[in-house]
Scaffold this motif. Structure first.
Motif, PDB file in Angstrom:
ATOM      1  N   THR A  57       0.834  -1.196   0.000  1.00  0.00           N
ATOM      2  CA  THR A  57       0.000   0.000   0.000  1.00  0.00           C
ATOM      3  C   THR A  57       0.872   1.251   0.000  1.00  0.00           C
ATOM      4  OG1 THR A  57      -1.683  -1.167   1.275  1.00  0.00           O
ATOM      5  CG2 THR A  57      -1.837   1.228   1.229  1.00  0.00           C
ATOM      6  N   GLY A  58       0.620   2.127  -0.987  1.00  0.00           N
ATOM      7  CA  GLY A  58       1.348   3.385  -1.064  1.00  0.00           C
ATOM      8  C   GLY A  58       2.814   3.263  -1.428  1.00  0.00           C
ATOM      9  N   ALA A  59       3.270   2.093  -1.814  1.00  0.00           N
ATOM     10  CA  ALA A  59       4.676   1.903  -2.182  1.00  0.00           C
ATOM     11  C   ALA A  59       4.998   2.638  -3.480  1.00  0.00           C
ATOM     12  CB  ALA A  59       4.994   0.418  -2.333  1.00  0.00           C
ATOM     13  N   ASP A  60       6.234   3.059  -3.615  1.00  0.00           N
ATOM     14  CA  ASP A  60       6.698   3.739  -4.827  1.00  0.00           C
ATOM     15  C   ASP A  60       7.527   2.747  -5.627  1.00  0.00           C
ATOM     16  OD1 ASP A  60       7.688   5.352  -6.815  1.00  0.00           O
ATOM     17  OD2 ASP A  60       8.353   6.944  -5.474  1.00  0.00           O
ATOM     18  N   LEU A  61       6.952   2.264  -6.722  1.00  0.00           N
ATOM     19  CA  LEU A  61       7.600   1.260  -7.563  1.00  0.00           C
ATOM     20  C   LEU A  61       7.901   1.827  -8.956  1.00  0.00           C
ATOM     21  CD1 LEU A  61       5.166  -1.354  -6.239  1.00  0.00           C
ATOM     22  CD2 LEU A  61       7.586  -1.880  -6.360  1.00  0.00           C
ATOM     23  N   ARG A  62       8.025   3.145  -9.054  1.00  0.00           N
ATOM     24  CA  ARG A  62       8.284   3.751 -10.368  1.00  0.00           C
ATOM     25  C   ARG A  62       9.476   3.091 -11.051  1.00  0.00           C
ATOM     26  NH1 ARG A  62       9.603   9.418  -8.955  1.00  0.00           N
ATOM     27  NH2 ARG A  62       9.807   8.450  -6.919  1.00  0.00           N
ATOM     28  N   GLY A  63       9.256   2.703 -12.322  1.00  0.00           N
ATOM     29  CA  GLY A  63      10.332   2.148 -13.126  1.00  0.00           C
ATOM     30  C   GLY A  63      10.810   0.772 -12.706  1.00  0.00           C
ATOM     31  N   ALA A  64      10.131   0.122 -11.777  1.00  0.00           N
ATOM     32  CA  ALA A  64      10.554  -1.209 -11.309  1.00  0.00           C
ATOM     33  C   ALA A  64      10.314  -2.252 -12.390  1.00  0.00           C
ATOM     34  CB  ALA A  64       9.796  -1.584 -10.044  1.00  0.00           C
ATOM     35  N   TRP A  65      11.112  -3.290 -12.368  1.00  0.00           N
ATOM     36  CA  TRP A  65      10.950  -4.395 -13.305  1.00  0.00           C
ATOM     37  C   TRP A  65      10.397  -5.581 -12.543  1.00  0.00           C
ATOM     38  CZ3 TRP A  65      14.550  -8.414 -15.658  1.00  0.00           C
ATOM     39  CH2 TRP A  65      14.001  -8.908 -16.835  1.00  0.00           C
ATOM     40  N   LEU A  66       9.114  -5.895 -12.801  1.00  0.00           N
ATOM     41  CA  LEU A  66       8.404  -6.969 -12.117  1.00  0.00           C
ATOM     42  C   LEU A  66       7.878  -8.004 -13.113  1.00  0.00           C
ATOM     43  CD1 LEU A  66       6.632  -4.492  -9.783  1.00  0.00           C
ATOM     44  CD2 LEU A  66       7.831  -6.465  -8.889  1.00  0.00           C
ATOM     45  N   ALA A  67       8.541  -8.127 -14.255  1.00  0.00           N
ATOM     46  CA  ALA A  67       8.096  -9.084 -15.269  1.00  0.00           C
ATOM     47  C   ALA A  67       8.055 -10.482 -14.669  1.00  0.00           C
ATOM     48  CB  ALA A  67       9.035  -9.041 -16.471  1.00  0.00           C
ATOM     49  N   GLY A  68       6.924 -11.163 -14.863  1.00  0.00           N
ATOM     50  CA  GLY A  68       6.775 -12.531 -14.364  1.00  0.00           C
ATOM     51  C   GLY A  68       6.638 -12.665 -12.863  1.00  0.00           C
ATOM     52  N   ALA A  69       6.514 -11.558 -12.152  1.00  0.00           N
ATOM     53  CA  ALA A  69       6.387 -11.603 -10.687  1.00  0.00           C
ATOM     54  C   ALA A  69       5.005 -12.112 -10.274  1.00  0.00           C
ATOM     55  CB  ALA A  69       6.618 -10.221 -10.092  1.00  0.00           C
ATOM     56  N   ASP A  70       4.929 -12.701  -9.089  1.00  0.00           N
ATOM     57  CA  ASP A  70       3.667 -13.161  -8.515  1.00  0.00           C
ATOM     58  C   ASP A  70       3.220 -12.145  -7.468  1.00  0.00           C
ATOM     59  OD1 ASP A  70       1.499 -14.371  -7.316  1.00  0.00           O
ATOM     60  OD2 ASP A  70       2.544 -16.232  -6.821  1.00  0.00           O
ATOM     61  N   LEU A  71       2.206 -11.361  -7.834  1.00  0.00           N
ATOM     62  CA  LEU A  71       1.633 -10.363  -6.936  1.00  0.00           C
ATOM     63  C   LEU A  71       0.175 -10.710  -6.647  1.00  0.00           C
ATOM     64  CD1 LEU A  71       3.343  -7.533  -8.862  1.00  0.00           C
ATOM     65  CD2 LEU A  71       3.481  -7.641  -6.387  1.00  0.00           C
ATOM     66  N   SER A  72      -0.164 -11.984  -6.766  1.00  0.00           N
ATOM     67  CA  SER A  72      -1.547 -12.403  -6.539  1.00  0.00           C
ATOM     68  C   SER A  72      -1.963 -12.072  -5.105  1.00  0.00           C
ATOM     69  CB  SER A  72      -1.712 -13.900  -6.818  1.00  0.00           C
ATOM     70  OG  SER A  72      -0.835 -14.663  -6.016  1.00  0.00           O
ATOM     71  N   GLY A  73      -3.132 -11.463  -4.989  1.00  0.00           N
ATOM     72  CA  GLY A  73      -3.657 -11.117  -3.671  1.00  0.00           C
ATOM     73  C   GLY A  73      -2.903 -10.009  -2.958  1.00  0.00           C
TER      74      GLY A  73
END
Length: 160
Positions: A57-73
């Motif tokens: 919540t409220g995290a700053d992920l600008r420009g992050a590379w999350l390809a193929g990441a599991d962010l389910s839920g």
């Protein structure tokens, strides 16, 4: 290029996640169910990371590379995900209400049952994304590319 304090902090945060993953015998960064609320993860390299159920919540992920990441839920309410790469990421059941995803790459990402209410997806590349049952009420989709996206059962009330 000299790393900025913000970039250094993102690299240090990623390194901490990687150290925790190695200590747990994980082959990739893992932080399932953990709290990274309000974290500065700008430009973090988290491709393939296991962040399922994490509180971002409220995290700053600008420009992050999350390809193929599991962010389910995962809880990504009000997170800043401008120019993030989520190609092929798994976001089923995640809450991205109020998140800023301007210019984000979500090609072939799975967003089934995801909450994107009032999210800003201006210019997002969502080609081939799976948005079945997603709630996009009030979302800003100006200039978003939804070619080939599956919106079966998605709620688009008030979205533009």
């Amino acid at each position: 290029m000299t790393p900025t304090p913000t970039h250094r902090a993102a690299v240090e945060a990623h390194a901490a996640v990687c150290r925790a993953a190695r200590a747990a015998g994980e082959p990739r960064p893992a932080y399932p169910g953990g709290s990274l609320m309000g974290a500065d993860l700008t430009y973090a390299w988290l491709a393939g990371a296991n962040l399922s159920g994490a509180n971002l919540t409220g995290a700053d992920l600008r420009g992050a590379w999350l390809a193929g990441a599991d962010l389910s839920g995962a809880d990504l309410r009000d997170a800043v995900l401008t120019d993030v790469d989520l190609t092929g990421a798994w976001l089923a059941g995640a809450d991205l209400s109020g998140a800023v995803l301007i210019g984000a790459t979500l090609t072939c990402a799975v967003l089934s049952g995801t909450w994107l209410t009032c999210a800003n997806l201006t210019g997002a590349d969502m080609r081939g994304a799976v948005l079945t049952g997603a709630n996009l009420t009030g979302a800003n989709l100006t200039g978003a590319n939804l070619t080939g996206a599956d919106l079966t059962g998605a709620v688009l009330t008030g979205a533009n």
